[in-house]
Design an enzyme around this catalytic site. Structure first.
Site, short mmCIF file in Angstrom:
data_model
loop_
_atom_site.label_atom_id
_atom_site.label_comp_id
_atom_site.label_asym_id
_atom_site.label_seq_id
_atom_site.Cartn_x
_atom_site.Cartn_y
_atom_site.Cartn_z
N ASN A 45 0.84 -1.21 0.00
CA ASN A 45 0.00 0.00 0.00
C ASN A 45 0.87 1.25 0.00
OD1 ASN A 45 0.61 -0.90 2.66
ND2 ASN A 45 -1.04 0.31 3.54
N GLU A 47 0.37 5.28 0.54
CA GLU A 47 -0.58 6.30 0.99
C GLU A 47 -0.17 7.70 0.53
OE1 GLU A 47 -1.04 5.62 5.22
OE2 GLU A 47 -2.19 3.78 4.81
N ASN A 48 -1.08 8.65 0.76
CA ASN A 48 -0.83 10.02 0.35
C ASN A 48 -1.49 10.96 1.36
OD1 ASN A 48 -1.37 12.62 -1.34
ND2 ASN A 48 0.02 11.40 -2.57
N CYS A 56 -4.27 0.62 -2.39
CA CYS A 56 -4.08 -0.63 -1.64
C CYS A 56 -3.04 -1.52 -2.30
CB CYS A 56 -5.39 -1.40 -1.58
SG CYS A 56 -6.69 -0.62 -0.64
N GLU A 58 -3.18 -4.66 -3.02
CA GLU A 58 -3.71 -5.58 -4.04
C GLU A 58 -3.76 -4.90 -5.40
OE1 GLU A 58 -4.88 -4.86 -1.05
OE2 GLU A 58 -6.24 -6.39 -0.29
N CYS A 88 -10.28 -5.00 0.64
CA CYS A 88 -11.39 -4.05 0.74
C CYS A 88 -12.33 -4.22 -0.45
CB CYS A 88 -10.86 -2.62 0.82
SG CYS A 88 -10.37 -1.94 -0.78
N CYS A 91 -10.97 -3.14 -3.90
CA CYS A 91 -10.03 -4.12 -4.48
C CYS A 91 -10.78 -5.34 -5.01
CB CYS A 91 -8.98 -4.54 -3.46
SG CYS A 91 -7.74 -3.26 -3.19
N1 THU Z 1 -5.22 -1.57 2.67
C1 THU Z 1 -4.69 -2.38 1.70
O1 THU Z 1 -3.61 -2.08 1.16
N2 THU Z 1 -5.36 -3.50 1.37
C2 THU Z 1 -6.51 -3.93 1.97
O2 THU Z 1 -7.05 -4.94 1.60
C3 THU Z 1 -7.09 -3.15 3.05
C4 THU Z 1 -6.48 -1.83 3.32
C5 THU Z 1 -4.49 -0.36 3.05
C6 THU Z 1 -5.11 0.93 2.64
C7 THU Z 1 -4.49 1.88 3.65
O3 THU Z 1 -3.20 2.26 3.19
C8 THU Z 1 -4.31 1.03 4.89
O4 THU Z 1 -4.39 -0.31 4.45
C9 THU Z 1 -5.33 1.27 5.97
O5 THU Z 1 -6.60 1.26 5.48
#
Ligand code: THU
Length: 131
Positions: A45, A47-48, A56, A58, A88, A91
């Site tokens: 993942n 983020e920003n 995410c 995935e 999520c 995804c």
């Molecule tokens: N996140 C993922 O990368 N994959 C998931 O299936 C669930 C959530 C990340 C998004 C964000 O960067 C962090 O987890 C918290 O939500």
């Protein structure tokens, strides 16, 4: 699903998780996606500081693979922390577009895991072909 594939994918997802850029959530996630030929693409993942721009693990793995020319996917492992990692909804829908028959391995960082099909995780999904 053979256990060797599952365990190998989980290991690769764990390694990818170490590269997570998640200073806002402090929730690192790793993913590893396997093609029918056995090629593996990993993601983490990213983020920003601007809400809504984070991606995410995935989808990073999926988009990396697609941009390398891959079009078919068999298995995905996801690792978050000390509980089984659940992809999520965004995804699930994105994966469904490219890999409706995907097998999803939801793991923890100790190597325990649960396996479900994407169809089980996203029943009655939207699709233009089914509308
Ligand atoms: N996140 C993922 O990368 N994959 C998931 O299936 C669930 C959530 C990340 C998004 C964000 O960067 C962090 O987890 C918290 O939500």
């Amino acid at each position: 699903m053979n256990n060797t594939d599952a365990e190998h994918l989980i290991e690769m997802a764990k390694e990818a998780r170490e590269n997570s850029y998640s200073p806002y959530s402090n929730f690192p996630v790793g993913a590893a996606l396997m093609t029918p030929a056995g090629e593996i693409y990993t993601g983490t993942n990213v983020e920003n500081g601007v809400n809504g721009l984070s991606l995410c693990a995935e989808r990073v793995a999926l988009f990396k693979a697609i941009s390398e020319g891959e079009r078919e996917f068999e298995k995905l492992a996801v690792v978050c922390g000390d509980t089984f990692c659940r992809p999520c909804g965004a995804c699930r829908q994105t994966l469904k577009e490219h890999a409706p028959d995907l097998t999803v391995i939801m793991a923890d960082t100790s190597g325990n895991y649960e396996i479900k099909s994407l169809k089980e995780l996203l029943p009655k999904a939207f699709g233009l072909d089914e509308a």
